[in-house]
Design a protein around this motif. Sequence first.
Motif, mmCIF file in Angstrom:
data_model
loop_
_atom_site.group_PDB
_atom_site.id
_atom_site.type_symbol
_atom_site.label_atom_id
_atom_site.label_comp_id
_atom_site.label_asym_id
_atom_site.label_seq_id
_atom_site.Cartn_x
_atom_site.Cartn_y
_atom_site.Cartn_z
ATOM 1 N N CYS A 160 8.746 3.831 5.934
ATOM 2 C CA CYS A 160 8.736 3.491 4.506
ATOM 3 C C CYS A 160 8.171 2.098 4.255
ATOM 4 C CB CYS A 160 10.149 3.558 3.921
ATOM 5 S SG CYS A 160 11.041 5.076 4.257
ATOM 6 N N HIS A 161 6.867 1.974 4.216
ATOM 7 C CA HIS A 161 6.248 0.698 3.875
ATOM 8 C C HIS A 161 4.848 0.944 3.328
ATOM 9 C CE1 HIS A 161 4.533 1.516 7.884
ATOM 10 N NE2 HIS A 161 3.483 0.883 7.405
ATOM 11 N N ASP A 162 4.287 -0.084 2.702
ATOM 12 C CA ASP A 162 2.888 -0.007 2.298
ATOM 13 C C ASP A 162 2.266 -1.390 2.490
ATOM 14 O OD1 ASP A 162 3.660 -1.606 0.161
ATOM 15 O OD2 ASP A 162 3.715 0.043 -1.276
ATOM 16 N N ASP A 163 1.094 -1.599 1.959
ATOM 17 C CA ASP A 163 0.413 -2.876 2.199
ATOM 18 C C ASP A 163 1.188 -4.070 1.652
ATOM 19 O OD1 ASP A 163 -1.556 -1.536 3.466
ATOM 20 O OD2 ASP A 163 -2.974 -1.570 1.793
ATOM 21 N N VAL B 167 9.370 -0.544 1.560
ATOM 22 C CA VAL B 167 9.692 0.303 0.407
ATOM 23 C C VAL B 167 11.009 1.018 0.725
ATOM 24 C CG1 VAL B 167 8.910 2.143 -1.115
ATOM 25 C CG2 VAL B 167 7.225 0.697 0.038
ATOM 26 N N ASP C 180 7.955 -7.375 -3.807
ATOM 27 C CA ASP C 180 7.281 -6.258 -3.138
ATOM 28 C C ASP C 180 7.549 -6.299 -1.641
ATOM 29 O OD1 ASP C 180 6.265 -5.298 -5.489
ATOM 30 O OD2 ASP C 180 4.219 -6.012 -5.164
ATOM 31 N N LYS D 3 8.120 2.323 -5.065
ATOM 32 C CA LYS D 3 7.496 3.335 -4.229
ATOM 33 C C LYS D 3 6.195 3.856 -4.835
ATOM 34 C CE LYS D 3 8.441 7.583 -1.726
ATOM 35 N NZ LYS D 3 9.461 8.589 -1.395
#
Length: 448
Positions: free
Chosen positions: A331-334, A338, A395, A421
């Motif tokens: 569960c992560h993004d740039d 998240v 974030d 998300k």
Amino acid sequence: MHLSRYFLPVLRDTPKEAEIISHQLMLRAGMVRQSSAGIYSWLPLGLRVLDKIANIVRDEQNRAGAIEVLMPTIQSADLWKQSGRYEDYGKEMLRIEDRHEREMLYGPTNEELITTIFRDGVRSYRDLPRNLYHIQWKFRDEIRPRFGVMRGREFLMKDAYSFDLSEEEGRRSYHRMFASYLRIFARMGLQSIPMAADTGPIGGDLSHEFIILAETGESQVFCHQDLIDGAIPPIDLDYDGDLTPIVDKWTSLYAATDEMHDAAKFDAEVPSDKQVSARGIEIGHIFFFGTKYSEPLNCKVQGPDGTPVALHMGSYGVGVSRLVGGIIEACHDDGGIVWPVPVAPFEVGLINLKSGDAGTDGACASLYERLINAGIDVLYDDTGERAGAKFATMDLIGLPYQLVVGPMGVANGMAEVKDRKTGDKQEVPIDTVADTLIDRVKSQRILC
RNA sequence: CGGGGCAUAGCUCAGCCUGGUAGAGCACCUGGUUUGGGACCAGGGGGUCGGGUGUUCGAAUCAUCCUGCCCCGACCA
């Protein structure tokens, strides 16, 4: 919590010792600090996640009928000599000598200890079955710790131990944990897949590793596509009922880690368009080992016919601290982490875009109070940072919802809700935004 | 434990080859200008250059030993 009074040392740059994403993000988000190789201090934000994960595990284990205890981290070597593992365990076990030159050790696991505790507390088959568990720090002196908290030397683990009169009964205990594990991980937003695991000298079909798929996983896994969205047992599952249909359903499809993988069988059983080959992270491991410890440690009860019977045991582990990293891997993004709501350190991040402005200060104070009174975990960024920095930090630490209050919005009676998300931003009247968020958060606290 | 790499400010890194007593960006402190996606100007604080020994008039820089950390492999929740 007001950020201005909190301890959240975030890092803008990625420390060079961190290789994988979860390790990098945990360091950057101020969740942990490395103390020495494979040993970490948990900072406030990380500790909150650790506690939330532990509480989900606790809740679901209790639901499945397991009973919590707490055993020490330091154990006497004598016990381990009785089971024969003092020699077998090798250098992974951290051996310690106390001031009286007694041999002690920092426990890598607790089969010996729990077996003697149970033995000394139970006489009759009428006291069975039982399942005792604890959530405690363990130490295994890994040759090469790596991947941050995912493969540390010191780690927090939930380990449960079942005691039954017969193998047949033991199998039922095993099934309870099997079902409970599916729920534990699903509640954290993870789809776990039970995979056949090496059963060691005992043999049989009662050993499964629970794996989540992630690109940085340490082992190669193979499974049937349909397992990836298999049905999770319901929250009101009757653990006294027959659980074999659930176990059978999950174990009827092919799923194996590379050491158990049988390519020919995989091809024969799984249609090519359903074949999944991926990397996986082991987050739980359950196995049944019969009388391996009860015999040498003399853990017996009187059976119905009056004869002593060595108990059949199983043990069931969940890597609690490893899950923190595992969830981030999934569960992560740039922009950062998240968090799924059930494990998020805070559920809402309240951002005051202009601290010191009477309008935003007042609006934020009242929103904060309403959310807190409703039992929502809120981190209120009341610092004097610029807007951009606040957004970036929020974030990074990955709180599921950001509630943004700025002077322009306040003038129009509006606030902004951002879904971390999806990235969706929504203007909501400031009068109703607290209620909207309360409903949204509460509906996601238990995901299954 | 085998192989490789790194160690200089809180974080990221330059300086080392060719020895002359330490720098940048970010962060931090002060003042000012700013204020809806990691601002700008000016000033400032902070490092026994991982540790020991040696070479040298002089060592972050050269030699050597040690320690720590990271990566690959065998091992593991």
